[in-house]
Scaffold this active site. Sequence first.
Site, PDB file in Angstrom:
ATOM      1  N   VAL A  15     -64.566   6.624 -21.931  1.00 58.08           N
ATOM      2  CA  VAL A  15     -62.878   6.862 -21.620  1.00 58.08           C
ATOM      3  C   VAL A  15     -62.587   8.008 -21.746  1.00 58.08           C
ATOM      4  CG1 VAL A  15     -60.897   5.824 -21.852  1.00 58.08           C
ATOM      5  CG2 VAL A  15     -62.798   4.335 -21.994  1.00 58.08           C
ATOM      6  N   CYS A  16     -62.009   8.616 -20.758  1.00 58.70           N
ATOM      7  CA  CYS A  16     -61.224  10.131 -21.045  1.00 58.70           C
ATOM      8  C   CYS A  16     -62.273  11.202 -21.652  1.00 58.70           C
ATOM      9  CB  CYS A  16     -60.161   9.913 -22.028  1.00 58.70           C
ATOM     10  SG  CYS A  16     -59.170  11.350 -22.088  1.00 58.70           S
ATOM     11  N   SER A  17     -62.029  11.782 -22.290  1.00 58.97           N
ATOM     12  CA  SER A  17     -62.983  12.772 -23.040  1.00 58.97           C
ATOM     13  C   SER A  17     -64.213  12.281 -24.059  1.00 58.97           C
ATOM     14  CB  SER A  17     -62.222  13.931 -23.899  1.00 58.97           C
ATOM     15  OG  SER A  17     -61.894  13.064 -24.967  1.00 58.97           O
TER      16      SER A  17
END
Length: 319
Positions: free
Chosen positions: A101-103
């Site tokens: 998720v995300c970075s």
Amino acid sequence: MLTSVAVPVIDGVTPFEFGVLFEVFAVDRSDEGVPRLDFKLCGERPGEPVRMGLGAFLVPDHDLDALHTADLVAVPAYATHDGYPPALVDAIRRARTLLSVCSGSFLLGVAGRLDGRRCTTHWRYADELAERFPAARVDPDVLFVDDGDVITGAGTAAGIDACLHVVRRELGAAVATTIARRMVVAPQRDGGQRQFIRPTSVRADSLQPTLAWMLDRLDTEHTVASLAEHARMSERTFARRFAAETGTTPHRWLTAQRVLRARQLLEETRLSVEDVARLCGFGTAALLRHHFNAVVGLPPKDYRRSFAHDHAAVEPPEA
């Protein structure tokens, strides 16, 4: 079949992205028929608090060995994009199936799991991800990318979409819809929708009545003209506002919803593929097969054979 999820946490784990993983995979919803998953919080030193920031801590109750046997290793975002513990990198390198998720995608990159794969991350970090891992095929525009045993999601709310996609893929559309309803989020957003939508002065919910009206009439032929009329807008204004609020076109949005509805009917009913096509608005079985295979990766009959709730509820062979 998804039965276990492990989440690795280190100092700097971000609260929202961790919360998304916890909400989708850890909350007990067995009272509504959602299978309960074995959810493990993993760290280098079990029992030792991991700092989330602002005075908040998590306490992992399993070591990193639990990542080796989990069906899914779900990676949240961390404050750092480098300097991960070597034992964690090694565990990610050997994990069966990964979701970031995300970075959190940077940890996958360091472990070599993005090499040669299409992937995504938050649009703010997409250039950095592509520069650091040139063997990865970074798509900066989409909400999430499913590349088989590696699923990468973009920032914030797109992480919810990626998690629900995994649930839908592994446990079926009905389970994903139940979780989405409890979370009060949309049950289906196409992963190919744009991740960054320019802000406008339009209220984010201004098209919700028309979207709900479309969902109630998936078996009806819709055009931009008819939808604009329902929304009481000009066609040009409607098309522009639809793209601004959903990140896609009316045709793509409708197709995604029709495929989702087809999945539910194939899982839960004995309707023929022809009847499913008609009820979902595709008209013909051939058109349903075309769109279903493009989105799901399986023909409708093969999907039913694998995911029907009652395996006896498989369409009878043709005479």
